[in-house]
Design a protein around this motif. Structure first.
Motif, PDB file in Angstrom:
ATOM      1  N   LYS A 109       0.833  -1.216   0.000  1.00 33.17           N
ATOM      2  CA  LYS A 109       0.000   0.000   0.000  1.00 33.17           C
ATOM      3  C   LYS A 109       0.862   1.259   0.000  1.00 33.17           C
ATOM      4  O   LYS A 109       0.590   2.219  -0.728  1.00 33.17           O
ATOM      5  CB  LYS A 109      -0.914  -0.008   1.220  1.00 33.17           C
ATOM      6  CG  LYS A 109      -2.161  -0.859   1.047  1.00 33.17           C
ATOM      7  CD  LYS A 109      -3.087  -0.757   2.229  1.00 33.17           C
ATOM      8  CE  LYS A 109      -2.591  -1.549   3.407  1.00 33.17           C
ATOM      9  NZ  LYS A 109      -3.569  -1.657   4.513  1.00 33.17           N
ATOM     10  N   PHE A 153      -1.180  -5.407  -4.396  1.00 30.63           N
ATOM     11  CA  PHE A 153      -2.435  -5.509  -3.662  1.00 30.63           C
ATOM     12  C   PHE A 153      -2.561  -6.899  -3.065  1.00 30.63           C
ATOM     13  O   PHE A 153      -2.264  -7.904  -3.723  1.00 30.63           O
ATOM     14  CB  PHE A 153      -3.613  -5.247  -4.602  1.00 30.63           C
ATOM     15  CG  PHE A 153      -4.948  -5.224  -3.928  1.00 30.63           C
ATOM     16  CD1 PHE A 153      -5.365  -4.115  -3.214  1.00 30.63           C
ATOM     17  CD2 PHE A 153      -5.800  -6.326  -4.010  1.00 30.63           C
ATOM     18  CE1 PHE A 153      -6.614  -4.089  -2.590  1.00 30.63           C
ATOM     19  CE2 PHE A 153      -7.039  -6.306  -3.399  1.00 30.63           C
ATOM     20  CZ  PHE A 153      -7.443  -5.183  -2.689  1.00 30.63           C
ATOM     21  N   TRP A 208      -5.291  -0.048  -8.018  1.00 31.16           N
ATOM     22  CA  TRP A 208      -4.351   0.017  -6.888  1.00 31.16           C
ATOM     23  C   TRP A 208      -2.908   0.226  -7.340  1.00 31.16           C
ATOM     24  O   TRP A 208      -2.050   0.514  -6.521  1.00 31.16           O
ATOM     25  CB  TRP A 208      -4.440  -1.246  -6.030  1.00 31.16           C
ATOM     26  CG  TRP A 208      -4.455  -2.554  -6.777  1.00 31.16           C
ATOM     27  CD1 TRP A 208      -5.550  -3.335  -7.015  1.00 31.16           C
ATOM     28  CD2 TRP A 208      -3.338  -3.243  -7.370  1.00 31.16           C
ATOM     29  NE1 TRP A 208      -5.195  -4.469  -7.725  1.00 31.16           N
ATOM     30  CE2 TRP A 208      -3.836  -4.436  -7.949  1.00 31.16           C
ATOM     31  CE3 TRP A 208      -1.976  -2.971  -7.466  1.00 31.16           C
ATOM     32  CZ2 TRP A 208      -3.023  -5.352  -8.612  1.00 31.16           C
ATOM     33  CZ3 TRP A 208      -1.156  -3.880  -8.128  1.00 31.16           C
ATOM     34  CH2 TRP A 208      -1.672  -5.050  -8.690  1.00 31.16           C
TER      35      TRP A 208
END
Length: 371
Positions: free
Chosen positions: A313, A319, A343
């Protein structure tokens, strides 16, 4: 450039390793497989650990006194255990020596250690006597492992993660050169490394890809999931006698340079780890190697709030899907159409923090503080 002196010591078992008879990558002949099974039985059921490196301590003993008084600080990295055993003897010889005991992995309390309880108790006692009573400082790769070590060994712990070896400029180029391939090309998902049965499991990915293909026959040639490293036997069993064979390949070991080439030629890199609580603090060197390649990382197994999840993150590189079948399916179908997952937002400022050079400078500052 500082000079580094390497002292090479012959030891029992060195010829076996140098000739790469038993430890040769990809060596899957029947005799070697038999030896590995015997080794596993001795360890799992009888508590007898077979490690050729255990003789390092005795083989190097003639150098201990000289080096213990010649230096101010010693750093030993686990594993193998012989490294901490040697450092402990240095500290015994010269109590003024400052000893930093580094843990890339845990020792007696490791979640990957499968041994009888009586053997683990002996190992715990040995680690407490060698490290807890003699080391000045511990270092490890994640805050979770740091907490475990501090509670167990009752010593101060500094967190210094693993990192990538590539030059920062090369890493930045890897990111600038990446783009998801269009549907006219197959999606190539690459895994490089070890697989531990029941702990690093890629079958969620296999099931997702299999369903995508079954729902749309146009995608039958669109996926290639390739495994490099010591995974052939385990993955082979997973894909045996089913349709996974259509898109899963096991290619065995490659040289380091070729591994990097295959990673950079991928559309996604696959990262596997256990979702069990005891693996929450695991932060392997593999993840930093992946980050340096500039490819999106599909993480299976690890929880979103694990060390791996937090790192992915923070860097925007990957992810943690945990067991989210539909999310993984959605992202792969989008990727087939040339759409990046939402992401994948690489934070280059955060990424370059994890170069080996920057991590080494952190350790250097710690050495200056304790010496």
């Amino acid at each position: 450039m500082p000079k580094v002196t390497v002292i090479q010591v012959d030891y029992k078992g060195a010829s076996v390793i140098s000739d790469r008879v038993i430890l040769k990558p990809g060596n899957n002949n029947k005799f070697v497989i038999f030896l590995k099974k015997i080794k596993q039985i001795l360890s799992n059921y009888l508590g007898i650990e077979v490690d050729l490196r255990s003789s390092w301590a005795n083989a190097s003993i003639n150098y201990h006194s000289q080096l213990a008084f010649k230096n101010d600080v010693i750093i030993s990295t686990f594993g193998p255990p012989a490294c901490h055993i040697i450092a402990s003897h240095f500290k015994y010889i010269n109590p003024k020596l400052r000893w930093i005991a580094d843990y890339r992995d845990l020792w007696s309390t490791s979640h990957l250690l499968v041994i009888p309880s009586f053997k683990r108790k002996k190992l715990i006692k040995k680690e407490l006597n060698l490290v807890s009573k003699k080391a000045d400082l511990l270092t490890t790769v994640s805050s979770e492992l740091a907490f475990q070590l501090e509670q167990f060994l009752k010593l101060p712990v500094a967190t210094i993660t693993n990192g990538f070896d590539l030059e920062i400029q090369q890493v930045l180029e890897n990111y600038s050169n990446f783009k998801i391939q269009s549907i006219s090309n197959s999606l190539r998902i690459v895994y490089t490394g070890m697989i531990y049965e029941n702990r690093r499991d890629p079958r969620l990915l296999f099931k997702v890809v299999d369903e995508i293909i079954n729902e749309n026959s146009n995608f039958i040639e669109s996926f290639k999931i390739v495994f490099y490293g010591s995974s052939s036997t385990i993955v082979g069993k997973m894909v045996e006698n089913n349709s996974y064979n259509n898109f899963v390949r096991c290619e065995g070991h490659l040289s380091r340079d070729l591994v990097f080439k295959e990673q950079k030629n991928s559309d996604f890199l696959l990262l596997l780890e256990s979702g069990d609580h005891d693996a929450k603090g695991v932060l392997t060197g593999k993840i930093f190697e992946y980050i340096a390649m500039g490819r999106p990382i599909i993480s299976l197994g690890s929880l979103g709030d694990s060390s791996i999840g937090n790192l992915l993150k923070d860097t925007g590189c990957g992810f943690c899907y945990e067991n989210n079948f539909m999310k993984l399916k959605f992202d792969l179908i989008n990727a087939l159409n040339g759409i990046r997952p939402e992401w994948y937002q690489p934070n280059l400022k955060e990424i370059i923090k994890y170069s080996r050079e920057k991590q080494a400078n952190i350790l250097f500052d710690i050495i200056n503080e304790i010496s």
